[in-house]
Design a protein around this motif. Structure first.
Motif, PDB file in Angstrom:
ATOM      1  N   VAL A 235     -33.481  44.132  35.062  1.00  0.00           N
ATOM      2  CA  VAL A 235     -34.002  42.921  34.429  1.00  0.00           C
ATOM      3  C   VAL A 235     -34.905  42.213  35.439  1.00  0.00           C
ATOM      4  O   VAL A 235     -34.872  42.540  36.634  1.00  0.00           O
ATOM      5  N   PRO A 236     -35.732  41.260  35.001  1.00  0.00           N
ATOM      6  CA  PRO A 236     -36.705  40.651  35.922  1.00  0.00           C
ATOM      7  C   PRO A 236     -36.121  40.053  37.192  1.00  0.00           C
ATOM      8  O   PRO A 236     -36.717  40.190  38.269  1.00  0.00           O
ATOM      9  N   VAL A 237     -34.966  39.372  37.114  1.00  0.00           N
ATOM     10  CA  VAL A 237     -34.412  38.753  38.323  1.00  0.00           C
ATOM     11  C   VAL A 237     -33.935  39.813  39.307  1.00  0.00           C
ATOM     12  O   VAL A 237     -34.043  39.635  40.527  1.00  0.00           O
ATOM     13  N   VAL A 238     -33.419  40.932  38.808  1.00  0.00           N
ATOM     14  CA  VAL A 238     -33.029  42.037  39.686  1.00  0.00           C
ATOM     15  C   VAL A 238     -34.270  42.632  40.348  1.00  0.00           C
ATOM     16  O   VAL A 238     -34.266  42.942  41.546  1.00  0.00           O
ATOM     17  N   TYR A 239     -35.332  42.791  39.572  1.00  0.00           N
ATOM     18  CA  TYR A 239     -36.590  43.285  40.130  1.00  0.00           C
ATOM     19  C   TYR A 239     -37.130  42.313  41.176  1.00  0.00           C
ATOM     20  O   TYR A 239     -37.646  42.734  42.222  1.00  0.00           O
ATOM     21  N   LEU A 240     -37.010  41.016  40.912  1.00  0.00           N
ATOM     22  CA  LEU A 240     -37.416  40.000  41.889  1.00  0.00           C
ATOM     23  C   LEU A 240     -36.614  40.156  43.184  1.00  0.00           C
ATOM     24  O   LEU A 240     -37.175  40.135  44.285  1.00  0.00           O
ATOM     25  N   TYR A 241     -35.306  40.301  43.043  1.00  0.00           N
ATOM     26  CA  TYR A 241     -34.430  40.447  44.217  1.00  0.00           C
ATOM     27  C   TYR A 241     -34.813  41.685  45.032  1.00  0.00           C
ATOM     28  O   TYR A 241     -34.916  41.627  46.269  1.00  0.00           O
ATOM     29  N   ASP A 242     -35.036  42.800  44.332  1.00  0.00           N
ATOM     30  CA  ASP A 242     -35.394  44.037  45.041  1.00  0.00           C
ATOM     31  C   ASP A 242     -36.762  43.921  45.698  1.00  0.00           C
ATOM     32  O   ASP A 242     -36.997  44.487  46.769  1.00  0.00           O
ATOM     33  N   THR A 243     -37.671  43.183  45.057  1.00  0.00           N
ATOM     34  CA  THR A 243     -39.016  43.015  45.624  1.00  0.00           C
ATOM     35  C   THR A 243     -38.984  42.168  46.891  1.00  0.00           C
ATOM     36  O   THR A 243     -39.666  42.473  47.877  1.00  0.00           O
ATOM     37  N   VAL A 244     -38.171  41.117  46.880  1.00  0.00           N
ATOM     38  CA  VAL A 244     -38.122  40.204  48.024  1.00  0.00           C
ATOM     39  C   VAL A 244     -37.292  40.774  49.171  1.00  0.00           C
ATOM     40  O   VAL A 244     -37.675  40.657  50.348  1.00  0.00           O
TER      41      VAL A 244
ATOM     42  N   ALA B  54     -44.368  35.422  42.583  1.00  0.00           N
ATOM     43  CA  ALA B  54     -45.145  35.559  41.347  1.00  0.00           C
ATOM     44  C   ALA B  54     -44.222  35.861  40.159  1.00  0.00           C
ATOM     45  O   ALA B  54     -44.430  35.335  39.054  1.00  0.00           O
ATOM     46  N   ILE B  55     -43.208  36.689  40.390  1.00  0.00           N
ATOM     47  CA  ILE B  55     -42.237  36.985  39.324  1.00  0.00           C
ATOM     48  C   ILE B  55     -41.524  35.701  38.904  1.00  0.00           C
ATOM     49  O   ILE B  55     -41.351  35.432  37.709  1.00  0.00           O
TER      50      ILE B  55
END
Length: 311
Positions: free
Chosen positions: A259-268, A284-285
Motif C-alpha cells: 500500500v502507499p504508506v508501506v511504499y513510502l516507508y520502503d522508499t525512505v 512526494a508520496i
C-alpha cells in the motif's frame, strides 16, 4: 461615585490583564501547533521537490529536482500497484464496513434487548491491539494446518485452502481488517441516528409509513453529515493503511499487499536487500496522499450537503 475617566482606565487595565491571561494560555498550544504540525508539513512539501538521501540530511545536501520525484513515483510499478490495492480497499472495504456499520447501528437503536452488550461486543476488536488482532487471524484462523477456516472446511468434507498464498493474501488481509473496523463506524452512525428526533418517526408511523420507508425517507437523508464524516475517516484510514500490510508481509514487502504508506516507508528507509534511500521521493508520496484526502473531503462536501435539511 467614580469619575467616568477613572472607570474607563480600570476597564482598560482589566481588558489588558485578560488579554495577557488569554495569551498565556493560547501561546503554548500555538507554539506546539507551529512546531509539531505546521513546520513538518511545510518541510515535507519543500522536500518533495529536492533530491534527498536521508530525512536527517542537512539542507546544504539537498539538490533541487523540480517535479522529478513526482514523475519517479507515478512511473513506479510498485507505487501503481500500491495505489490499486488501496483503491480496492477503499471501495470494496468501504462498502462492506459502512454497510454493516449502518445495519448494526439501525438494529441497536431499534429498541432491542441487550443492546449495550451487542454494542460492546461489536466494538471490542477496536480495543484489542491491531498487532494482536492481525496475529490472531494469521495464526488461528488462516493457518493452513490448524486454522479455524480449514478446520470448518475439513468438517464439511472439503479441502482446505492456503489462505495466505499469493493469490489469496490480499483478500484475507482485507477481510480481517474489515472485521475489526466495523465497530468504530457503527458508533458514529449510532450517534447520528440517536440525534434524529423521535417525533419524525412517530409522525411517519401515523401517516402509515413502515420501518423500511422511514429508513429511506427520514433516517438516510438525515445521516448525510454522518456519512460525510465516516467516508472522510475511512479515506484517511485507508491511505494510512500500514500495520496490517506489514503483518501480512512481515519478511519483505509483497506486491499483493503493498500500500502507499508501506511504499513510502520502503522508499525512505530502504528495503531488505536494497539500502538505497530517497527521502525526497518519500516526501512526494506523502504530499500525494494528503492531496487525495483533501480532494475526497472536498467532493464529499459538495455531494453530501446537509445544510438544507431541517429537523
Amino acid at each position: 461615585m467614580c469619575h467616568p475617566y477613572f472607570i474607563g482606565k480600570v476597564k482598560c487595565r482589566k481588558m489588558k490583564k485578560n488579554r495577557i491571561f488569554i495569551t498565556g494560555f493560547i501561546l503554548p498550544c500555538l507554539l506546539a501547533l507551529l512546531i509539531m504540525y505546521l513546520y513538518p508539513v511545510v518541510r515535507t512539501v519543500i522536500m518533495s521537490f529536492f533530491g534527498i538521501e536521508s530525512v536527517t540530511s542537512s539542507v546544504s545536501e539537498w539538490s533541487f529536482n523540480g517535479l522529478d520525484n513526482y514523475v519517479k513515483i507515478f512511473s513506479s510499478p510498485t507505487f501503481q500497484r500500491a495505489m490499486s490495492n488501496v483503491l480496492t480497499i477503499w471501495i470494496i472495504g468501504g462498502v462492506i464496513i459502512l454497510s454493516f456499520a449502518l445495519l448494526f447501528a439501525v438494529i441497536l437503536t431499534s429498541g432491542i434487548r441487550f443492546k449495550k452488550f451487542f454494542r460492546a461486543a461489536i466494538y471490542m476488536p477496536n480495543i484489542i491491539s491491531a498487532v494482536a488482532l492481525a496475529t490472531m487471524w494469521i495464526q488461528y484462523i488462516y493457518n493452513q494446518d490448524y486454522g479455524l477456516l480449514n478446520q470448518i472446511l475439513g468438517a464439511l468434507g472439503l479441502e482446505g485452502k492456503n489462505w495466505l498464498g499469493t493469490d489469496m493474501k490480499f483478500w484475507a488481509m482485507l477481510f480481517a481488517f474489515t472485521f475489526g473496523a466495523v465497530g468504530y463506524y457503527m458508533l458514529i452512525f449510532i450517534n447520528g441516528i440517536e440525534r434524529i428526533p423521535a417525533d419524525l418517526g412517530e409522525a411517519a408511523t401515523i401517516d402509515g409509513a413502515n420501518k423500511v420507508q422511514q429508513f429511506f425517507s427520514i433516517t438516510l437523508p438525515l445521516l448525510r453529515g454522518i456519512f460525510k464524516t465516516n467516508i472522510t475517516f475511512w479515506s484517511v484510514n485507508c491511505l494510512t493503511f500500514f500495520l496490517w500490510s506489514k503483518m501480512f508481509s512481515s519478511v519483505s514487502t509483497e506486491a499483493s499487499t503493498v500500500v502507499p504508506v508501506v511504499y513510502l516507508y520502503d522508499t525512505v528507509f530502504g528495503t531488505v536487500g536494497n539500502v538505497q534511500r530517497d527521502a525526497g521521493a518519500g516526501a512526494a508520496i506523502g504530499v500525494v496522499l494528503a492531496v487525495i484526502v483533501g480532494v475526497i473531503y472536498f467532493i464529499m462536501n459538495k455531494l453530501l450537503k446537509d445544510d438544507d435539511l431541517e429537523f
